[in-house]
Design an enzyme around this catalytic site. Structure first.
Site, mmCIF file in Angstrom:
data_model
loop_
_atom_site.group_PDB
_atom_site.id
_atom_site.type_symbol
_atom_site.label_atom_id
_atom_site.label_comp_id
_atom_site.label_asym_id
_atom_site.label_seq_id
_atom_site.Cartn_x
_atom_site.Cartn_y
_atom_site.Cartn_z
ATOM 1 N N HIS A 213 -12.583 11.235 10.070
ATOM 2 C CA HIS A 213 -11.209 11.204 10.599
ATOM 3 C C HIS A 213 -10.462 12.506 10.333
ATOM 4 O O HIS A 213 -9.504 12.833 11.051
ATOM 5 C CB HIS A 213 -10.449 10.032 9.980
ATOM 6 C CG HIS A 213 -9.303 9.538 10.810
ATOM 7 N ND1 HIS A 213 -8.449 10.374 11.498
ATOM 8 C CD2 HIS A 213 -8.862 8.294 11.072
ATOM 9 C CE1 HIS A 213 -7.528 9.667 12.131
ATOM 10 N NE2 HIS A 213 -7.765 8.392 11.891
ATOM 11 N N ASP B 105 -18.952 7.922 30.471
ATOM 12 C CA ASP B 105 -19.977 7.607 31.481
ATOM 13 C C ASP B 105 -21.121 8.605 31.342
ATOM 14 O O ASP B 105 -20.960 9.793 31.604
ATOM 15 C CB ASP B 105 -19.365 7.671 32.880
ATOM 16 C CG ASP B 105 -20.340 7.295 33.978
ATOM 17 O OD1 ASP B 105 -21.523 7.014 33.665
ATOM 18 O OD2 ASP B 105 -19.930 7.282 35.149
#
Length: 457
Positions: free
Chosen positions: A150, A403
Protein backbone atom coordinates in the site's frame (compact mmCIF):
# COMPACT_ATOMS: atom_id res chain seq x y z
CA UNK A 1 -10.07 -26.24 -2.40
CA UNK A 2 -6.68 -27.75 -3.20
CA UNK A 3 -4.44 -25.24 -4.98
CA UNK A 4 -1.28 -26.64 -6.57
CA UNK A 5 1.52 -24.13 -7.19
CA UNK A 6 3.16 -25.01 -10.49
CA UNK A 7 5.84 -22.31 -10.62
CA UNK A 8 7.02 -19.10 -8.97
CA UNK A 9 9.43 -16.67 -10.60
CA UNK A 10 10.49 -13.04 -10.80
CA UNK A 11 9.30 -10.84 -13.67
CA UNK A 12 11.37 -7.74 -14.42
CA UNK A 13 10.52 -4.70 -16.56
CA UNK A 14 10.99 -5.09 -20.30
CA UNK A 15 11.80 -1.87 -22.12
CA UNK A 16 10.86 -1.33 -25.76
CA UNK A 17 14.37 -0.24 -26.73
CA UNK A 18 15.96 -3.06 -24.75
CA UNK A 19 18.11 -0.66 -22.72
CA UNK A 20 18.07 -0.91 -18.93
CA UNK A 21 16.81 2.14 -17.05
CA UNK A 22 19.01 4.00 -14.60
CA UNK A 23 18.91 2.87 -10.96
CA UNK A 24 17.80 5.69 -8.69
CA UNK A 25 16.03 6.45 -5.43
CA UNK A 26 12.51 7.93 -5.52
CA UNK A 27 11.48 9.37 -2.13
CA UNK A 28 7.99 8.50 -0.93
CA UNK A 29 5.56 11.39 -0.55
CA UNK A 30 4.01 12.42 2.77
CA UNK A 31 0.82 10.64 1.64
CA UNK A 32 2.74 7.41 1.01
CA UNK A 33 4.30 7.43 4.47
CA UNK A 34 1.12 8.24 6.42
CA UNK A 35 -0.97 5.43 4.94
CA UNK A 36 -1.04 1.78 5.93
CA UNK A 37 2.36 0.14 5.38
CA UNK A 38 0.92 -3.26 4.57
CA UNK A 39 0.24 -5.59 1.68
CA UNK A 40 -3.29 -5.61 0.31
CA UNK A 41 -4.74 -8.41 -1.79
CA UNK A 42 -7.68 -8.51 -4.21
CA UNK A 43 -9.22 -11.35 -6.22
CA UNK A 44 -10.46 -11.36 -9.84
CA UNK A 45 -12.29 -14.18 -11.64
CA UNK A 46 -12.41 -14.53 -15.45
CA UNK A 47 -14.44 -16.88 -17.61
CA UNK A 48 -12.73 -18.62 -20.56
CA UNK A 49 -11.15 -18.07 -22.95
CA UNK A 50 -8.13 -16.71 -21.10
CA UNK A 51 -4.65 -15.84 -22.42
CA UNK A 52 -1.71 -18.14 -21.71
CA UNK A 53 0.59 -17.27 -18.84
CA UNK A 54 3.34 -16.29 -21.27
CA UNK A 55 1.15 -13.49 -22.63
CA UNK A 56 0.24 -12.30 -19.12
CA UNK A 57 3.90 -12.34 -18.11
CA UNK A 58 4.96 -10.44 -21.21
CA UNK A 59 2.24 -7.82 -20.63
CA UNK A 60 3.28 -7.49 -16.99
CA UNK A 61 6.94 -6.96 -17.96
CA UNK A 62 5.95 -4.25 -20.45
CA UNK A 63 3.72 -2.52 -17.89
CA UNK A 64 6.44 -2.57 -15.24
CA UNK A 65 8.64 -0.60 -17.63
CA UNK A 66 6.08 2.20 -17.28
CA UNK A 67 5.21 1.68 -13.59
CA UNK A 68 8.78 1.10 -12.37
CA UNK A 69 8.00 1.53 -8.66
CA UNK A 70 6.34 -1.89 -8.41
CA UNK A 71 9.56 -3.59 -9.59
CA UNK A 72 11.70 -1.71 -7.06
CA UNK A 73 12.43 -2.22 -3.38
CA UNK A 74 11.56 -0.12 -0.33
CA UNK A 75 14.35 1.34 1.76
CA UNK A 76 15.90 4.63 2.80
CA UNK A 77 17.51 6.92 0.27
CA UNK A 78 20.79 8.83 0.67
CA UNK A 79 18.97 11.53 2.66
CA UNK A 80 17.58 9.00 5.13
CA UNK A 81 13.99 9.36 3.92
CA UNK A 82 11.83 6.36 3.09
CA UNK A 83 12.06 5.78 -0.64
CA UNK A 84 11.71 3.27 -3.45
CA UNK A 85 14.91 2.06 -5.05
CA UNK A 86 14.11 1.88 -8.75
CA UNK A 87 16.42 -1.04 -9.50
CA UNK A 88 14.09 -3.26 -11.59
CA UNK A 89 14.51 -6.13 -9.12
CA UNK A 90 11.12 -7.35 -10.26
CA UNK A 91 7.78 -8.69 -9.01
CA UNK A 92 6.71 -12.23 -8.17
CA UNK A 93 4.62 -14.19 -10.68
CA UNK A 94 3.05 -17.43 -9.41
CA UNK A 95 1.25 -20.02 -11.53
CA UNK A 96 -1.17 -22.45 -9.87
CA UNK A 97 -3.89 -24.93 -10.80
CA UNK A 98 -7.02 -26.38 -9.24
CA UNK A 99 -8.26 -29.74 -10.48
CA UNK A 100 -11.93 -28.71 -10.31
CA UNK A 101 -14.31 -26.27 -11.99
CA UNK A 102 -14.28 -22.72 -10.66
CA UNK A 103 -17.96 -22.79 -9.67
CA UNK A 104 -17.35 -25.81 -7.44
CA UNK A 105 -13.97 -24.88 -5.98
CA UNK A 106 -14.10 -21.17 -5.18
CA UNK A 107 -16.24 -19.81 -2.34
CA UNK A 108 -17.51 -16.50 -3.75
CA UNK A 109 -18.06 -15.27 -0.24
CA UNK A 110 -15.74 -14.20 2.59
CA UNK A 111 -13.73 -17.27 3.53
CA UNK A 112 -10.14 -18.04 4.58
CA UNK A 113 -9.99 -20.26 1.49
CA UNK A 114 -9.76 -17.29 -0.87
CA UNK A 115 -6.33 -16.52 0.62
CA UNK A 116 -5.02 -19.54 -1.28
CA UNK A 117 -5.72 -17.65 -4.51
CA UNK A 118 -3.06 -15.00 -3.96
CA UNK A 119 0.55 -15.09 -2.71
CA UNK A 120 0.99 -15.10 1.05
CA UNK A 121 1.03 -11.65 2.65
CA UNK A 122 0.53 -12.56 6.33
CA UNK A 123 3.93 -14.05 7.14
CA UNK A 124 5.87 -10.85 7.79
CA UNK A 125 7.59 -8.41 5.40
CA UNK A 126 7.61 -9.33 1.71
CA UNK A 127 10.56 -8.17 -0.38
CA UNK A 128 8.60 -7.82 -3.63
CA UNK A 129 6.30 -4.81 -3.72
CA UNK A 130 3.92 -6.62 -6.05
CA UNK A 131 2.98 -10.30 -6.23
CA UNK A 132 0.48 -11.93 -8.57
CA UNK A 133 -0.90 -15.45 -8.72
CA UNK A 134 -2.64 -16.87 -11.77
CA UNK A 135 -4.76 -19.89 -10.82
CA UNK A 136 -6.35 -21.93 -13.61
CA UNK A 137 -9.31 -24.27 -13.14
CA UNK A 138 -10.39 -27.40 -15.00
CA UNK A 139 -13.26 -25.52 -16.68
CA UNK A 140 -10.85 -23.02 -18.29
CA UNK A 141 -11.69 -20.20 -15.88
CA UNK A 142 -8.91 -18.16 -14.31
CA UNK A 143 -8.51 -16.35 -11.01
CA UNK A 144 -5.99 -13.54 -10.61
CA UNK A 145 -4.77 -12.84 -7.09
CA UNK A 146 -3.10 -9.42 -6.88
CA UNK A 147 -1.15 -8.52 -3.72
CA UNK A 148 0.62 -5.16 -3.49
CA UNK A 149 2.30 -2.88 -0.98
CA UNK A 150 0.00 0.00 0.00
CA UNK A 151 2.95 2.38 0.46
CA UNK A 152 3.41 2.41 -3.32
CA UNK A 153 -0.14 3.08 -4.51
CA UNK A 154 -3.68 3.67 -3.32
CA UNK A 155 -6.77 2.06 -4.83
CA UNK A 156 -7.14 4.57 -7.66
CA UNK A 157 -3.51 4.13 -8.76
CA UNK A 158 -3.68 0.35 -8.42
CA UNK A 159 -6.79 0.22 -10.59
CA UNK A 160 -5.03 2.27 -13.27
CA UNK A 161 -2.06 -0.11 -13.21
CA UNK A 162 -4.28 -3.14 -13.64
CA UNK A 163 -6.06 -1.61 -16.63
CA UNK A 164 -2.64 -0.82 -18.14
CA UNK A 165 -1.54 -4.42 -17.64
CA UNK A 166 -4.58 -5.58 -19.57
CA UNK A 167 -3.79 -3.18 -22.43
CA UNK A 168 -0.16 -4.32 -22.59
CA UNK A 169 -1.18 -7.97 -22.62
CA UNK A 170 -3.41 -7.24 -25.62
CA UNK A 171 -0.43 -5.51 -27.29
CA UNK A 172 -2.10 -2.11 -27.04
CA UNK A 173 -0.29 1.04 -25.92
CA UNK A 174 -0.51 1.94 -22.24
CA UNK A 175 -2.55 5.12 -22.35
CA UNK A 176 -2.70 7.44 -20.60
CA UNK A 177 0.74 7.18 -19.07
CA UNK A 178 0.96 7.41 -15.27
CA UNK A 179 1.95 10.68 -13.62
CA UNK A 180 5.02 9.67 -11.58
CA UNK A 181 6.13 12.81 -9.74
CA UNK A 182 5.39 11.83 -6.14
CA UNK A 183 8.77 13.13 -4.92
CA UNK A 184 8.25 16.69 -6.21
CA UNK A 185 4.51 17.33 -6.54
CA UNK A 186 3.60 17.95 -2.88
CA UNK A 187 5.96 20.66 -1.74
CA UNK A 188 5.20 22.59 1.48
CA UNK A 189 4.30 26.25 1.24
CA UNK A 190 6.67 29.01 2.27
CA UNK A 191 5.77 30.00 4.87
CA UNK A 192 3.83 26.87 5.92
CA UNK A 193 0.18 27.29 6.93
CA UNK A 194 -1.02 24.56 9.29
CA UNK A 195 -4.68 25.45 9.67
CA UNK A 196 -6.03 22.12 10.95
CA UNK A 197 -5.32 19.64 13.73
CA UNK A 198 -3.23 16.78 12.37
CA UNK A 199 -2.04 15.36 15.68
CA UNK A 200 -4.45 12.57 16.70
CA UNK A 201 -5.93 12.73 13.19
CA UNK A 202 -3.32 11.46 10.74
CA UNK A 203 -0.58 11.19 13.39
CA UNK A 204 -0.45 10.19 17.03
CA UNK A 205 2.05 9.88 19.85
CA UNK A 206 3.09 6.23 20.16
CA UNK A 207 1.95 4.37 23.25
CA UNK A 208 4.42 4.62 26.11
CA UNK A 209 5.84 1.48 27.75
CA UNK A 210 3.78 0.48 30.74
CA UNK A 211 5.33 0.18 34.22
CA UNK A 212 4.40 -2.04 37.12
CA UNK A 213 5.56 -2.03 40.76
CA UNK A 214 7.89 -4.87 41.65
CA UNK A 215 6.75 -7.31 44.34
CA UNK A 216 8.09 -6.32 47.74
CA UNK A 217 9.60 -3.07 46.54
CA UNK A 218 8.81 0.47 45.49
CA UNK A 219 10.73 0.53 42.22
CA UNK A 220 8.73 0.55 39.01
CA UNK A 221 10.09 -1.41 36.08
CA UNK A 222 9.14 -1.71 32.45
CA UNK A 223 7.14 -4.76 31.46
CA UNK A 224 7.14 -6.34 28.02
CA UNK A 225 3.48 -6.92 27.15
CA UNK A 226 4.12 -8.19 23.63
CA UNK A 227 3.40 -11.84 24.49
CA UNK A 228 0.27 -10.91 26.44
CA UNK A 229 -1.02 -8.75 23.57
CA UNK A 230 -0.44 -11.59 21.11
CA UNK A 231 -2.53 -13.92 23.28
CA UNK A 232 -5.35 -11.37 23.47
CA UNK A 233 -5.12 -10.78 19.74
CA UNK A 234 -5.28 -14.49 18.99
CA UNK A 235 -8.39 -14.89 21.12
CA UNK A 236 -10.11 -11.94 19.41
CA UNK A 237 -8.97 -13.15 15.98
CA UNK A 238 -10.91 -16.40 16.40
CA UNK A 239 -14.11 -14.53 17.22
CA UNK A 240 -14.02 -12.15 14.22
CA UNK A 241 -16.00 -13.12 11.13
CA UNK A 242 -16.49 -11.47 7.74
CA UNK A 243 -19.88 -11.34 6.03
CA UNK A 244 -20.92 -10.10 2.61
CA UNK A 245 -24.10 -8.04 2.31
CA UNK A 246 -25.76 -7.41 -1.05
CA UNK A 247 -27.66 -4.15 -1.39
CA UNK A 248 -29.77 -4.28 -4.56
CA UNK A 249 -30.17 -1.27 -6.82
CA UNK A 250 -33.73 -0.91 -5.56
CA UNK A 251 -32.64 -1.04 -1.92
CA UNK A 252 -30.00 1.64 -2.52
CA UNK A 253 -32.58 3.86 -4.27
CA UNK A 254 -35.03 3.50 -1.37
CA UNK A 255 -32.28 4.19 1.13
CA UNK A 256 -31.21 7.36 -0.70
CA UNK A 257 -34.82 8.55 -0.88
CA UNK A 258 -35.32 7.95 2.83
CA UNK A 259 -32.03 9.61 3.77
CA UNK A 260 -32.74 12.73 1.68
CA UNK A 261 -36.40 13.10 2.66
CA UNK A 262 -37.14 16.34 4.42
CA UNK A 263 -34.25 18.29 2.90
CA UNK A 264 -35.16 21.75 1.57
CA UNK A 265 -35.58 22.02 -2.22
CA UNK A 266 -32.41 24.11 -2.44
CA UNK A 267 -30.33 21.37 -0.86
CA UNK A 268 -28.90 18.54 -2.96
CA UNK A 269 -29.84 15.08 -1.75
CA UNK A 270 -27.33 12.86 -0.01
CA UNK A 271 -25.12 10.78 -2.28
CA UNK A 272 -25.17 7.01 -2.55
CA UNK A 273 -21.96 6.91 -0.50
CA UNK A 274 -23.32 9.15 2.26
CA UNK A 275 -26.62 7.27 2.44
CA UNK A 276 -25.15 3.76 2.47
CA UNK A 277 -22.41 4.61 4.96
CA UNK A 278 -24.89 6.34 7.28
CA UNK A 279 -27.10 3.25 7.24
CA UNK A 280 -24.16 0.91 7.90
CA UNK A 281 -22.76 3.07 10.71
CA UNK A 282 -26.11 3.02 12.54
CA UNK A 283 -26.68 -0.70 11.94
CA UNK A 284 -23.24 -1.75 13.19
CA UNK A 285 -23.50 0.52 16.22
CA UNK A 286 -26.88 -0.98 17.09
CA UNK A 287 -25.62 -4.53 16.51
CA UNK A 288 -22.69 -3.91 18.85
CA UNK A 289 -25.12 -2.83 21.57
CA UNK A 290 -23.37 0.50 22.11
CA UNK A 291 -25.38 3.02 24.11
CA UNK A 292 -25.56 6.61 25.27
CA UNK A 293 -22.36 8.05 26.63
CA UNK A 294 -20.07 6.08 24.32
CA UNK A 295 -18.61 7.88 21.31
CA UNK A 296 -18.25 6.14 17.98
CA UNK A 297 -16.41 7.43 14.92
CA UNK A 298 -15.86 6.14 11.44
CA UNK A 299 -12.67 6.55 9.41
CA UNK A 300 -13.53 7.35 5.78
CA UNK A 301 -10.96 7.51 2.98
CA UNK A 302 -11.03 10.75 0.98
CA UNK A 303 -9.34 10.83 -2.45
CA UNK A 304 -7.50 14.12 -2.90
CA UNK A 305 -7.12 14.02 -6.69
CA UNK A 306 -10.24 16.05 -7.45
CA UNK A 307 -10.15 18.02 -4.20
CA UNK A 308 -6.76 19.68 -4.50
CA UNK A 309 -6.40 22.86 -6.54
CA UNK A 310 -5.36 22.56 -9.23
CA UNK A 311 -6.75 19.02 -9.40
CA UNK A 312 -4.22 16.19 -9.45
CA UNK A 313 -4.58 13.99 -12.56
CA UNK A 314 -6.56 10.77 -12.08
CA UNK A 315 -3.51 8.99 -13.48
CA UNK A 316 -1.26 10.14 -10.64
CA UNK A 317 0.61 7.05 -9.41
CA UNK A 318 1.03 6.93 -5.65
CA UNK A 319 -1.10 7.54 -2.57
CA UNK A 320 -3.28 10.62 -2.33
CA UNK A 321 -5.75 9.78 0.41
CA UNK A 322 -6.53 11.35 3.77
CA UNK A 323 -9.42 10.59 6.07
CA UNK A 324 -12.60 12.12 7.44
CA UNK A 325 -13.71 11.17 10.96
CA UNK A 326 -17.42 11.80 11.58
CA UNK A 327 -18.23 11.03 15.21
CA UNK A 328 -21.33 10.82 17.37
CA UNK A 329 -22.65 9.58 20.68
CA UNK A 330 -23.72 5.98 20.02
CA UNK A 331 -27.11 6.38 21.63
CA UNK A 332 -27.78 9.56 19.67
CA UNK A 333 -26.66 7.94 16.41
CA UNK A 334 -29.04 4.99 16.75
CA UNK A 335 -32.04 6.86 18.17
CA UNK A 336 -32.07 9.66 15.62
CA UNK A 337 -33.07 9.09 11.97
CA UNK A 338 -30.58 8.12 9.28
CA UNK A 339 -30.53 11.71 7.97
CA UNK A 340 -28.60 12.73 11.09
CA UNK A 341 -25.83 10.23 10.40
CA UNK A 342 -25.70 11.22 6.71
CA UNK A 343 -25.32 14.88 7.64
CA UNK A 344 -22.46 14.11 10.05
CA UNK A 345 -20.72 12.20 7.26
CA UNK A 346 -21.35 14.94 4.71
CA UNK A 347 -19.94 17.67 6.97
CA UNK A 348 -16.84 15.65 7.90
CA UNK A 349 -15.98 14.81 4.30
CA UNK A 350 -16.54 18.35 2.99
CA UNK A 351 -13.92 19.68 5.41
CA UNK A 352 -11.21 17.50 3.81
CA UNK A 353 -10.72 19.92 0.92
CA UNK A 354 -7.75 21.57 -0.79
CA UNK A 355 -7.01 23.71 2.27
CA UNK A 356 -6.95 20.61 4.45
CA UNK A 357 -4.68 18.64 2.09
CA UNK A 358 -2.29 21.62 1.85
CA UNK A 359 -2.27 22.01 5.62
CA UNK A 360 -1.42 18.33 5.98
CA UNK A 361 1.50 18.65 3.54
CA UNK A 362 2.84 21.64 5.49
CA UNK A 363 2.55 19.84 8.84
CA UNK A 364 3.99 16.53 7.60
CA UNK A 365 6.95 18.39 6.04
CA UNK A 366 7.61 20.65 9.04
CA UNK A 367 9.82 18.27 11.03
CA UNK A 368 7.24 17.97 13.82
CA UNK A 369 6.57 14.31 12.99
CA UNK A 370 10.23 13.44 13.44
CA UNK A 371 10.94 15.68 16.44
CA UNK A 372 7.85 14.51 18.34
CA UNK A 373 8.29 10.92 17.15
CA UNK A 374 4.74 10.81 15.87
CA UNK A 375 3.44 7.71 14.10
CA UNK A 376 0.53 7.33 11.65
CA UNK A 377 -2.90 6.62 13.12
CA UNK A 378 -3.40 4.24 10.17
CA UNK A 379 -2.23 1.17 12.07
CA UNK A 380 -2.63 -2.21 10.38
CA UNK A 381 -1.59 -3.95 13.62
CA UNK A 382 -4.93 -3.07 15.20
CA UNK A 383 -7.26 -6.03 15.36
CA UNK A 384 -10.33 -4.53 17.03
CA UNK A 385 -11.76 -1.09 16.23
CA UNK A 386 -14.94 -1.22 18.38
CA UNK A 387 -16.59 1.21 19.14
CA UNK A 388 -15.24 2.72 15.93
CA UNK A 389 -15.35 1.71 12.27
CA UNK A 390 -13.20 2.03 9.18
CA UNK A 391 -14.78 2.03 5.73
CA UNK A 392 -13.01 1.86 2.37
CA UNK A 393 -15.12 2.57 -0.70
CA UNK A 394 -14.05 1.13 -4.04
CA UNK A 395 -17.21 2.30 -5.80
CA UNK A 396 -15.45 4.82 -8.03
CA UNK A 397 -12.38 2.74 -8.89
CA UNK A 398 -12.06 1.08 -12.30
CA UNK A 399 -11.29 -2.44 -11.06
CA UNK A 400 -13.81 -4.00 -13.45
CA UNK A 401 -12.11 -2.46 -16.51
CA UNK A 402 -9.27 -5.01 -16.47
CA UNK A 403 -9.31 -7.00 -19.75
CA UNK A 404 -6.54 -9.37 -20.77
CA UNK A 405 -8.22 -10.17 -24.08
CA UNK A 406 -10.99 -12.53 -23.03
CA UNK A 407 -13.27 -9.90 -21.53
CA UNK A 408 -13.59 -8.14 -18.21
CA UNK A 409 -13.80 -10.09 -14.93
CA UNK A 410 -17.17 -11.44 -13.89
CA UNK A 411 -16.28 -11.25 -10.21
CA UNK A 412 -14.12 -9.11 -7.95
CA UNK A 413 -13.60 -9.10 -4.19
CA UNK A 414 -11.11 -8.15 -1.47
CA UNK A 415 -9.18 -10.96 0.17
CA UNK A 416 -10.29 -12.35 3.52
CA UNK A 417 -9.29 -9.54 5.88
CA UNK A 418 -9.82 -10.03 9.61
CA UNK A 419 -10.03 -6.70 11.42
CA UNK A 420 -13.06 -6.06 13.57
CA UNK A 421 -14.89 -2.92 12.50
CA UNK A 422 -13.70 -2.80 8.86
CA UNK A 423 -16.07 -2.46 5.93
CA UNK A 424 -15.40 -2.51 2.18
CA UNK A 425 -17.88 -1.12 -0.36
CA UNK A 426 -17.50 -2.81 -3.75
CA UNK A 427 -19.60 -2.37 -6.91
CA UNK A 428 -21.52 -5.57 -7.57
CA UNK A 429 -20.36 -7.80 -10.43
CA UNK A 430 -23.95 -7.60 -11.71
CA UNK A 431 -23.17 -4.13 -13.04
CA UNK A 432 -26.66 -2.87 -12.27
CA UNK A 433 -25.84 -0.34 -9.56
CA UNK A 434 -26.10 -2.79 -6.68
CA UNK A 435 -23.42 -2.84 -3.98
CA UNK A 436 -21.54 -5.52 -2.07
CA UNK A 437 -20.46 -4.73 1.49
CA UNK A 438 -17.83 -6.83 3.26
CA UNK A 439 -18.30 -6.45 7.02
CA UNK A 440 -15.87 -7.70 9.68
CA UNK A 441 -17.30 -7.95 13.23
CA UNK A 442 -17.25 -10.17 16.27
CA UNK A 443 -19.45 -13.17 15.55
CA UNK A 444 -22.15 -12.33 18.10
CA UNK A 445 -22.38 -8.75 16.79
CA UNK A 446 -22.39 -9.99 13.20
CA UNK A 447 -25.35 -12.26 13.89
CA UNK A 448 -27.30 -9.26 15.16
CA UNK A 449 -26.14 -7.11 12.23
CA UNK A 450 -27.53 -9.68 9.77
CA UNK A 451 -30.97 -9.31 11.35
CA UNK A 452 -31.14 -5.54 10.95
CA UNK A 453 -28.90 -4.60 8.00
CA UNK A 454 -31.81 -4.51 5.53
CA UNK A 455 -34.11 -2.45 7.78
CA UNK A 456 -34.47 1.10 6.52
CA UNK A 457 -35.36 3.14 9.60
Amino acid sequence: MKVKVESSRIVRPRYEDGAAAETEWMPLSVFDTVTYSENVAIIYAFRPPNPPSAALEDGLARTLAVYREWAGRLGRGPDGRRAVLLNDAGVRFVEATVDAPLAVAVPFRPSPEVKRLHPTIDDGPVEELLQVQVTRFSCGSMVLGFASNHSIADGQATGNFLVAWGLATRRLPVEPLPVRDRSTRFMPRDPPIVGFQHRETEYKVPAQPKKREADGGEVDYEVDYEEEEEEIGAAAHDKIKVHKVHFTKEFVARLKARTSSGLPPSRRGYTTFESVVAHLWRAVTAARGLGAGETTNIRLSVNGRARMRPPVPRDYFGNLVLWAFPRCDAGDLVSRPVQHAAELIHRAVVVVDDAYFRSFVDFASSGAVESERLVPTADSNQLVLCPNLELDSWLGINFYDLDFGGGCPFFFMPSYFLMEGTLFLVPSFLGDGSIEVYVGLFENHLNEFKKICYDIA
